[in-house]
Motif scaffolding. Structure first.
Motif, mmCIF file in Angstrom:
data_model
loop_
_atom_site.group_PDB
_atom_site.id
_atom_site.type_symbol
_atom_site.label_atom_id
_atom_site.label_comp_id
_atom_site.label_asym_id
_atom_site.label_seq_id
_atom_site.Cartn_x
_atom_site.Cartn_y
_atom_site.Cartn_z
ATOM 1 N N ASN A 7 0.827 -1.208 0.000
ATOM 2 C CA ASN A 7 0.000 0.000 0.000
ATOM 3 C C ASN A 7 0.861 1.257 0.000
ATOM 4 O OD1 ASN A 7 -2.509 -1.140 -0.168
ATOM 5 N ND2 ASN A 7 -2.844 -1.218 2.034
ATOM 6 N N LYS A 10 2.175 1.808 -3.526
ATOM 7 C CA LYS A 10 1.113 2.248 -4.442
ATOM 8 C C LYS A 10 0.745 3.711 -4.187
ATOM 9 C CE LYS A 10 -1.785 -1.210 -3.678
ATOM 10 N NZ LYS A 10 -2.895 -2.183 -3.825
ATOM 11 N N CYS A 11 0.653 4.065 -2.915
ATOM 12 C CA CYS A 11 0.297 5.441 -2.577
ATOM 13 C C CYS A 11 1.379 6.414 -3.035
ATOM 14 C CB CYS A 11 0.072 5.559 -1.070
ATOM 15 S SG CYS A 11 -0.435 7.208 -0.528
ATOM 16 N N SER A 14 1.394 6.756 -6.732
ATOM 17 C CA SER A 14 0.230 7.527 -7.145
ATOM 18 C C SER A 14 0.511 9.028 -7.025
ATOM 19 C CB SER A 14 -0.979 7.136 -6.279
ATOM 20 O OG SER A 14 -2.134 7.838 -6.674
ATOM 21 N N TYR A 22 -4.486 6.074 -5.725
ATOM 22 C CA TYR A 22 -4.380 5.488 -4.383
ATOM 23 C C TYR A 22 -4.202 6.564 -3.310
ATOM 24 C CZ TYR A 22 -3.840 0.923 -6.567
ATOM 25 O OH TYR A 22 -4.050 -0.222 -7.288
ATOM 26 N N LEU A 25 -5.208 6.104 0.615
ATOM 27 C CA LEU A 25 -4.575 5.177 1.546
ATOM 28 C C LEU A 25 -3.814 5.933 2.633
ATOM 29 C CD1 LEU A 25 -3.127 2.519 -0.939
ATOM 30 C CD2 LEU A 25 -5.148 2.305 0.497
ATOM 31 N N ALA A 96 -9.114 -4.896 -3.915
ATOM 32 C CA ALA A 96 -9.037 -3.548 -4.468
ATOM 33 C C ALA A 96 -9.454 -3.571 -5.937
ATOM 34 C CB ALA A 96 -7.620 -2.999 -4.337
ATOM 35 N N LYS A 98 -8.474 -2.545 -8.595
ATOM 36 C CA LYS A 98 -7.388 -2.099 -9.464
ATOM 37 C C LYS A 98 -6.787 -3.311 -10.164
ATOM 38 C CE LYS A 98 -8.020 1.926 -7.602
ATOM 39 N NZ LYS A 98 -8.761 2.978 -8.309
#
Length: 394
Positions: A7, A10-11, A14, A22, A25, A96, A98
């Motif tokens: 996570n 990904k955040c 992003s 994302y 998050l 998720a 995605k």
């Protein structure tokens, strides 16, 4: 995975891409303020490096890179087998909405083999390495295989590798796997690759139990849940809060599991009971937060194990492997100690594994263990554990 890695990545990507994919998050919720600031600085540096790497890969000039049009695709990759924690992570990823995928060793090898025409020496060297790694995993998963160490003692794969322990638990307790159809395609490239016990999808059937792995002083152990974990605490207590909770607020549904481990005499299959045990509470280990442990443990030993159907199974297993050369039984009862885990039953596996190729004896052992597991489950479900905890039911 650790530290909320996936996570977090990904955040950060992003934000780096300037997209909102994302942004929702919360990746620092588990950190204190000072550690949060430190982690944010490290992450900013990592993002800057990621952008430069992507720019180089796409051959974009500075200022011309528009990453907002790209979608972040999460690929959960291991170059070997997936354990249950890995599958849990995969399932969480699948929730998720995605694009996500997951790849284990043989799937990754299959992907690389599709690129053989590149004739790249580095790629082919890694293909050879990955092939040998997968072959070794399959060989090590043969839990009955044994050899002599330098002192002349017999050692089994099940003592040395988690994959052998896992396969034993899967085999004995009938833990199913989904089939992996791509395995057959790899057989022409990698010898002995078609082993679905090692490389296969975990089945979601209701009778499938979680298998966990760990190590103690460098020696692997594996356990399969026999009874739901409660950690002897109320549902709304925090993870460590139950240690200082009054006994009246504790739950007592025993956390029990089958565990593969080793003792001085060799590998063992144990049925264990876990609960909080307050250290330094005196020679008898009693305290206001653990006195019920003794009552629960003794109830299991005196009322569950003594049931006719259960004691008959234990006697049959001992009889199956007895011989004049052996000293003692295959199965024995444990003792209550001042520690978190305590053994209720213990099966010495040396004789069992030596005779594993005896098809009739193997089939009888597996049948008896499964019947024992079923009888134990039935007996445990009938007990009013709250009354045992309070000392009303003795």
């Amino acid at each position: 995975e650790h530290g909320n890695q996936i996570n977090r990545y990904k955040c950060l990507l992003s934000k780096t891409f300037g997209s909102n994919q994302y942004n929702g998050l919360d990746i620092y919720q588990h950190l204190s303020d000072d550690k949060k600031e430190q982690q944010q600085k490290r992450d900013e540096t990592a993002c800057w490096g990621a952008v430069n790497s992507i720019r180089w890969a796409l051959r974009d000039e500075p200022g011309e890179l528009d990453l907002s049009k790209y979608t972040i695709h999460t690929a959960y990759l291991k170059t070997d087998w997936f354990n249950d924690d890995d599958w849990h992570t995969v399932r969480e990823l699948e929730k998720a909405p995605k694009v996500n995928t997951y790849v284990d060793g043989p799937e990754f090898l299959s992907l690389l083999l599709s690129c053989r025409e590149w004739n790249n020496p580095i790629l082919m060297s890694f293909v050879d390495y990955l092939s040998s790694k997968i072959r070794a995993t399959i060989e090590h998963s043969c839990f009955g295989e044994h050899y002599e160490d330098i002192d002349g003692h017999i050692r089994f794969n099940i003592q040395d590798t988690a994959i052998a322990q896992r396969r034993f638990l899967q085999t004995v307790f009938n833990q199913p796997n989904h089939e992996a159809p791509f395995m057959a395609d790899l057989k022409q490239h990698v010898e002995n690759i078609d082993d679905l016990y090692v490389y296969g999808r975990i089945d979601d059937a209701s009778h499938t139990h979680t298998i966990q792995h760990g190590s103690s002083f460098g020696t692997p152990w594996s356990l399969m849940h026999f009874w739901d974990r409660s950690l002897d605490r109320t549902v709304d207590a925090d993870y460590w809060g139950f240690q200082n909770t009054n006994e009246d607020n504790l739950t007592v549904k025993p956390y029990m599991f089958w565990r593969i481990d080793k003792i001085k005499e060799g590998p063992v299959l144990s049925l264990r009971y876990y609960t909080w045990w307050e250290k330094g509470a005196g020679d008898n280990g009693e305290s206001n937060t653990c006195s019920y442990k003794t009552r629960v443990y003794n109830y299991i030993k005196e009322h569950i194990l003594s049931l006719e159907k259960i004691s008959a199974k234990l006697e049959a297993i001992n009889k199956l492997y007895c011989c004049t050369a052996d000293k003692g039984d295959i199965c024995s009862e444990g003792n209550l100690y001042k520690q978190y885990e305590n053994t209720i039953l213990q099966f010495k596996l040396n004789k069992i594994l030596i005779d594993w190729n005896d098809a009739d004896k193997r089939a009888q052992f597996i049948s008896l263990i499964r019947e024992l597991n079923e009888e134990l489950t039935k007996a445990m479900e009938k007990v009013e554990w709250e009354r045992v905890r309070k000392g009303v039911l003795k």
